[in-house]
Design a protein around this motif. Structure first.
Motif, PDB file in Angstrom:
ATOM      1  N   UNK A 167      37.945  49.103  33.202  1.00  0.00           N
ATOM      2  CA  UNK A 167      38.019  48.167  34.315  1.00  0.00           C
ATOM      3  C   UNK A 167      39.463  47.753  34.609  1.00  0.00           C
ATOM      4  N   UNK A 168      40.264  47.597  33.561  1.00  0.00           N
ATOM      5  CA  UNK A 168      41.660  47.230  33.767  1.00  0.00           C
ATOM      6  C   UNK A 168      42.446  48.355  34.429  1.00  0.00           C
ATOM      7  N   UNK A 169      42.177  49.595  34.020  1.00  0.00           N
ATOM      8  CA  UNK A 169      42.848  50.739  34.633  1.00  0.00           C
ATOM      9  C   UNK A 169      42.534  50.790  36.126  1.00  0.00           C
ATOM     10  N   UNK A 170      41.260  50.588  36.462  1.00  0.00           N
ATOM     11  CA  UNK A 170      40.865  50.557  37.873  1.00  0.00           C
ATOM     12  C   UNK A 170      41.538  49.404  38.610  1.00  0.00           C
ATOM     13  N   UNK A 171      41.484  48.206  38.013  1.00  0.00           N
ATOM     14  CA  UNK A 171      42.003  47.011  38.662  1.00  0.00           C
ATOM     15  C   UNK A 171      43.507  47.111  38.890  1.00  0.00           C
ATOM     16  N   UNK A 172      44.235  47.607  37.891  1.00  0.00           N
ATOM     17  CA  UNK A 172      45.691  47.726  38.009  1.00  0.00           C
ATOM     18  C   UNK A 172      46.077  48.705  39.106  1.00  0.00           C
ATOM     19  N   UNK A 173      45.434  49.867  39.100  1.00  0.00           N
ATOM     20  CA  UNK A 173      45.721  50.876  40.123  1.00  0.00           C
ATOM     21  C   UNK A 173      45.395  50.355  41.517  1.00  0.00           C
ATOM     22  N   UNK A 174      44.232  49.726  41.653  1.00  0.00           N
ATOM     23  CA  UNK A 174      43.807  49.193  42.950  1.00  0.00           C
ATOM     24  C   UNK A 174      44.735  48.074  43.409  1.00  0.00           C
ATOM     25  N   UNK A 175      45.193  47.250  42.466  1.00  0.00           N
ATOM     26  CA  UNK A 175      46.104  46.156  42.803  1.00  0.00           C
ATOM     27  C   UNK A 175      47.429  46.682  43.359  1.00  0.00           C
ATOM     28  N   UNK A 176      47.986  47.709  42.724  1.00  0.00           N
ATOM     29  CA  UNK A 176      49.245  48.290  43.187  1.00  0.00           C
ATOM     30  C   UNK A 176      49.080  48.885  44.589  1.00  0.00           C
ATOM     31  N   UNK A 177      47.961  49.592  44.802  1.00  0.00           N
ATOM     32  CA  UNK A 177      47.704  50.189  46.121  1.00  0.00           C
ATOM     33  C   UNK A 177      47.601  49.105  47.186  1.00  0.00           C
ATOM     34  N   UNK A 178      46.846  48.041  46.887  1.00  0.00           N
ATOM     35  CA  UNK A 178      46.708  46.950  47.848  1.00  0.00           C
ATOM     36  C   UNK A 178      48.037  46.228  48.069  1.00  0.00           C
ATOM     37  N   UNK A 179      48.812  46.025  46.994  1.00  0.00           N
ATOM     38  CA  UNK A 179      50.127  45.395  47.117  1.00  0.00           C
ATOM     39  C   UNK A 179      50.993  46.137  48.138  1.00  0.00           C
ATOM     40  N   UNK A 180      51.100  47.436  47.947  1.00  0.00           N
ATOM     41  CA  UNK A 180      51.951  48.252  48.820  1.00  0.00           C
ATOM     42  C   UNK A 180      51.408  48.248  50.250  1.00  0.00           C
ATOM     43  N   UNK A 181      50.090  48.375  50.391  1.00  0.00           N
ATOM     44  CA  UNK A 181      49.475  48.423  51.726  1.00  0.00           C
ATOM     45  C   UNK A 181      49.658  47.100  52.467  1.00  0.00           C
ATOM     46  N   UNK A 196      46.219  40.785  47.246  1.00  0.00           N
ATOM     47  CA  UNK A 196      45.969  42.029  46.515  1.00  0.00           C
ATOM     48  C   UNK A 196      45.486  41.730  45.100  1.00  0.00           C
ATOM     49  N   UNK A 197      46.137  40.755  44.460  1.00  0.00           N
ATOM     50  CA  UNK A 197      45.737  40.359  43.109  1.00  0.00           C
ATOM     51  C   UNK A 197      44.320  39.796  43.103  1.00  0.00           C
ATOM     52  N   UNK A 198      44.026  38.907  44.038  1.00  0.00           N
ATOM     53  CA  UNK A 198      42.707  38.274  44.084  1.00  0.00           C
ATOM     54  C   UNK A 198      41.597  39.301  44.305  1.00  0.00           C
ATOM     55  N   UNK A 199      41.797  40.208  45.249  1.00  0.00           N
ATOM     56  CA  UNK A 199      40.757  41.201  45.573  1.00  0.00           C
ATOM     57  C   UNK A 199      40.535  42.166  44.411  1.00  0.00           C
ATOM     58  N   UNK A 200      41.626  42.690  43.858  1.00  0.00           N
ATOM     59  CA  UNK A 200      41.495  43.646  42.749  1.00  0.00           C
ATOM     60  C   UNK A 200      40.842  42.992  41.542  1.00  0.00           C
ATOM     61  N   UNK A 201      41.250  41.759  41.229  1.00  0.00           N
ATOM     62  CA  UNK A 201      40.678  41.046  40.089  1.00  0.00           C
ATOM     63  C   UNK A 201      39.224  40.690  40.333  1.00  0.00           C
ATOM     64  N   UNK A 202      38.899  40.338  41.570  1.00  0.00           N
ATOM     65  CA  UNK A 202      37.524  39.986  41.901  1.00  0.00           C
ATOM     66  C   UNK A 202      36.570  41.150  41.725  1.00  0.00           C
ATOM     67  N   UNK A 203      36.937  42.309  42.255  1.00  0.00           N
ATOM     68  CA  UNK A 203      36.074  43.492  42.136  1.00  0.00           C
ATOM     69  C   UNK A 203      35.926  43.899  40.679  1.00  0.00           C
ATOM     70  N   UNK A 204      37.039  43.897  39.946  1.00  0.00           N
ATOM     71  CA  UNK A 204      37.004  44.287  38.537  1.00  0.00           C
ATOM     72  C   UNK A 204      36.134  43.349  37.708  1.00  0.00           C
ATOM     73  N   UNK A 205      36.243  42.045  37.940  1.00  0.00           N
ATOM     74  CA  UNK A 205      35.472  41.077  37.160  1.00  0.00           C
ATOM     75  C   UNK A 205      33.974  41.205  37.438  1.00  0.00           C
ATOM     76  N   UNK A 206      33.615  41.421  38.698  1.00  0.00           N
ATOM     77  CA  UNK A 206      32.192  41.560  39.039  1.00  0.00           C
ATOM     78  C   UNK A 206      31.611  42.833  38.428  1.00  0.00           C
TER      79      UNK A 206
END
Length: 380
Positions: A167-181, A196-206
């Motif tokens: 989940x952390x690997x997914x969240x970190x990668x997704x966070x970086x992508x959202x940050x840049x976008x 970007x942090x809120x969305x990535x963390x939210x999906x990962x936690x759920x």
């Protein structure tokens, strides 16, 4: 995968358990570093300083989330080690209910107290507004932070350090992508970094909570577990409260130091913030072994095998010092290139020199921190 740590070689079990946990810590800190790196490289020194000025406030909330999850993990590990599955499942639901309540309470307090906290640490006027924007969005996502820490603590308590890694690997990668976008494509500025942090963390936690519920539903018991047990909550609190205090003392120290640094200007704040993020990265990676020891010791205490706990502590200290030695060498050899990651072409002498000076002062004390953390986990 649920693992019984009461059998087999302590050294081999700790190694097998700690490798995914170590990678999880790396991903978690990369996740935290991503905001600062993206802000510094795409938005400039002031944006890096803004995320840095927000950091001492965010770590206060992280300290509570981390300390509270330790209490959950230890009690669940002890019950699992004692093969008391019914009460273990009750402890899981009690932990989830309690930490959700705590998260919502802190969210309300944080949103109200945010401006006063920023003024207390003398946040520079030129970065006050972007820091406020970043903090308000971050605090709005505290529920996700607590949910993820709770799920991770429960997985670790059951001897499963691999699932949180995924989940952390997914969240970190997704966070970086959202940050840049959000920052480079949508031009959202510092708010894009926070969202970007809120969305990535939210999906990962759920996803983590859903996986945990499914995993536990496969463990059948003759007796139906209770949803909430105040006595188990008391046991968790007896461990969690000292852990929260311990984490918070460090966080309050960082908060106070930030208050001394902020009046020195944006460049100094940026250099200090970058170095603090790198130092925190190192310390959290070092904590992977003590966290593994916490689950190992709790299960074996539950099984009443104290000799095995002592052997685990010795093995953990040896492994911890080897990891710390590698980190210290890295700081002395490659400190400047690491700090330049935060700034790219906008780097300047003041920012880099402040950061390097900080790292070279704190790094030699890491071995003592490693020994202390291993002994702390042994006492849980």
């Amino acid at each position: 995968m649920i693992t019984d740590m009461t059998k087999g070689s302590p050294f081999k079990i700790l190694i097998k358990f700690v490798i995914p946990l170590l990678l999880s810590m790396v991903f978690q800190q990369l996740y935290n570093l991503a905001d600062s790196v993206i802000a510094g490289r795409f938005l400039g020194v002031d944006a890096l300083a803004a995320t840095g000025a927000a950091y001492p406030i965010t770590v206060l909330f992280i300290a509570v989330a981390t300390g509270a999850s330790v209490g959950c993990s230890v009690v669940i590990s002890q019950l699992f080690g004692a093969h008391d599955i019914v009460r273990m499942r009750t402890a899981v639901s009690t932990a989830v209910i309690s930490l959700i309540t705590l998260a919502l309470t802190l969210t309300a307090i944080g949103e109200i107290a945010c401006p006063a906290l920023m003024q207390l640490i003398s946040t520079p006027e030129n970065i006050f507004e972007p820091t406020m924007v970043y903090l308000r969005i971050y605090i709005a996502g505290l529920l996700f932070l607590f949910l993820y820490n709770t799920a991770t603590a429960i997985f670790n308590g059951l001897g499963d350090s691999r699932t949180p890694l995924y989940f952390l690997a997914f969240s970190t990668t997704f966070n970086v992508i959202l940050d840049i976008f959000f920052v480079s494509k949508l031009n959202m500025g510092i708010s894009g970094v926070a969202w970007a942090t809120l969305i990535a963390q939210g999906i990962s936690s759920l996803l983590a909570v859903v996986t945990l519920v499914r995993r536990l539903s496969r463990i059948h018991t003759a007796e139906k577990p209770k949803r909430f047990d105040r006595h188990l909550l008391g046991r968790m609190a007896m461990i969690a409260i000292p852990s929260i205090c311990q984490q918070s003392f460090v966080s309050v120290g960082v908060f106070c130091v930030q208050g001394l640094v902020n009046p020195l200007g944006s460049n100094t704040v940026a250099g200090f913030s970058a170095a603090l993020k790198v130092s925190t990265f190192a310390i959290m990676v070092m904590n992977a072994l003590p966290n593994a020891l916490s689950s190992f010791a709790a299960q074996n205490i539950g099984a009443q095998d104290i000799k095995r706990v002592r052997q685990g502590v010795r093995d953990c200290i040896i492994m911890s010092e080897l990891v710390i030695g590698s980190i210290i060498v890295l700081f002395f050899v490659a400190g400047q290139p690491i700090l330049q990651l935060f700034l790219g072409s906008s780097s300047n002498g003041t920012v880099i020199s402040v950061g390097i000076e900080y790292l070279l002062i704190v790094a030699p004390f890491y071995p003592l921190v490693g020994i202390k953390n291993c002994c702390d986990r042994d006492r849980k």
